[in-house]
Design a protein around this motif. Structure first.
Motif, PDB file in Angstrom:
ATOM      1  N   PRO A 119       0.501  -0.866   0.193  1.00  0.00           N
ATOM      2  CA  PRO A 119       0.335  -0.040  -0.298  1.00  0.00           C
ATOM      3  C   PRO A 119       0.822   1.489  -0.205  1.00  0.00           C
ATOM      4  N   LEU A 120       0.954   2.453  -0.901  1.00  0.00           N
ATOM      5  CA  LEU A 120       1.187   3.634  -1.287  1.00  0.00           C
ATOM      6  C   LEU A 120       0.414   4.311   0.421  1.00  0.00           C
ATOM      7  N   THR A 121       2.062   5.131   1.129  1.00  0.00           N
ATOM      8  CA  THR A 121       1.131   5.951   2.068  1.00  0.00           C
ATOM      9  C   THR A 121       0.652   6.817   1.061  1.00  0.00           C
ATOM     10  N   PRO A 122       0.018   7.694   2.152  1.00  0.00           N
ATOM     11  CA  PRO A 122      -0.201   9.195   2.127  1.00  0.00           C
ATOM     12  C   PRO A 122       0.507  10.261   0.852  1.00  0.00           C
ATOM     13  N   ALA A 125       0.863   8.434  -2.426  1.00  0.00           N
ATOM     14  CA  ALA A 125      -0.220   8.607  -2.952  1.00  0.00           C
ATOM     15  C   ALA A 125      -0.349  10.046  -3.529  1.00  0.00           C
ATOM     16  N   GLN A 126       0.087  11.656  -2.830  1.00  0.00           N
ATOM     17  CA  GLN A 126       0.036  12.818  -2.451  1.00  0.00           C
ATOM     18  C   GLN A 126       0.668  13.156  -4.426  1.00  0.00           C
ATOM     19  N   ARG A 127       2.022  12.745  -4.078  1.00  0.00           N
ATOM     20  CA  ARG A 127       3.031  13.107  -4.534  1.00  0.00           C
ATOM     21  C   ARG A 127       2.546  12.421  -6.022  1.00  0.00           C
ATOM     22  N   LEU A 128       2.303  11.076  -6.004  1.00  0.00           N
ATOM     23  CA  LEU A 128       1.629  10.829  -6.980  1.00  0.00           C
ATOM     24  C   LEU A 128       0.731  10.993  -8.051  1.00  0.00           C
ATOM     25  N   GLN A 140      -7.607  17.193 -12.319  1.00  0.00           N
ATOM     26  CA  GLN A 140      -6.883  17.023 -10.512  1.00  0.00           C
ATOM     27  C   GLN A 140      -6.992  15.368 -11.407  1.00  0.00           C
ATOM     28  N   VAL A 141      -6.582  14.276 -10.906  1.00  0.00           N
ATOM     29  CA  VAL A 141      -6.329  13.307 -11.348  1.00  0.00           C
ATOM     30  C   VAL A 141      -6.625  12.219  -9.369  1.00  0.00           C
TER      31      VAL A 141
END
Length: 184
Positions: A119-122, A125-128, A140-141
């Motif tokens: 799982p990606l950390t928050p 996920a935000q950087r991605l 937005q994505v």
């Protein structure tokens, strides 16, 4: 989604989208449908009941009323009951997906399907999300994340027709291919 399924699902999704917009309830209805889709995936018994042709429409409607009473707005419940009456409840998950796609298009949002080994950390996920927004040019994505341990490490991203694969499994496969070509 095949063209035939799209012809069946899109009119229902579009009608609900129009109704949600006219009642200025797009965001809450979209949220409720996302939760309903999640419920159908986590409680397969409910999905089976709705898809079972031998279960009467009246029984399906009673199950929906019992499970969703007070959980969704009346417009959503009435929409589901209409799908039962029209024999389209078996397409519910696809109708919800069509609705979500249409709502995203209205907002200028693109969907990125991300598979990662863990799982990606928050923060990740935000950087991605920020990076994909820059690359895609979208306003937005939105990330749809799933964990796939078979990737061994890294992640893959499907954003429209673009595909990015940084997985360790893929890198090892490319390395093995290069090594096998050099051996011969």
């Amino acid at each position: 989604m095949t063209a035939q399924v799209a012809r069946l699902t899109e009119p229902y999704a579009e009608a609900l989208l129009d109704l949600a917009q006219s009642q200025n309830q797009l965001a809450p209805i979209e949220q409720e449908l996302a939760e309903l889709k999640q419920l159908l995936q986590t409680v397969p018994e409910l999905a089976r009941v709705l898809q079972q042709p031998t279960i009467s429409p009246e029984r399906k409607k009673n199950v929906l009323r019992q499970v969703l009473a007070g959980q969704v707005q009346p417009v959503v419940l009435n929409f589901l009951l209409l799908l039962v009456d029209r024999g389209r409840i078996v397409l519910l998950e696809r109708i919800i997906s069509s609705f979500q796609d249409m709502a995203r298009n209205l907002r200028g949002t693109r969907l990125a399907r991300v598979r990662s080994a863990v799982p990606l950390t928050p923060e990740q996920a935000q950087r991605l999300t920020e990076r994909l927004t820059q690359l895609s040019g979208a306003r937005q994505v939105e990330l749809e994340m799933t964990v796939d341990p078979s990737l061994l490490g890294g992640f893959t991203v499907q954003l429209g027709s673009q595909f990015l694969d940084t997985s360790l499994r893929s890198q090892l496969q490319r390395l093995a291919l290069r090594l096998s070509q050099n051996v011969v």
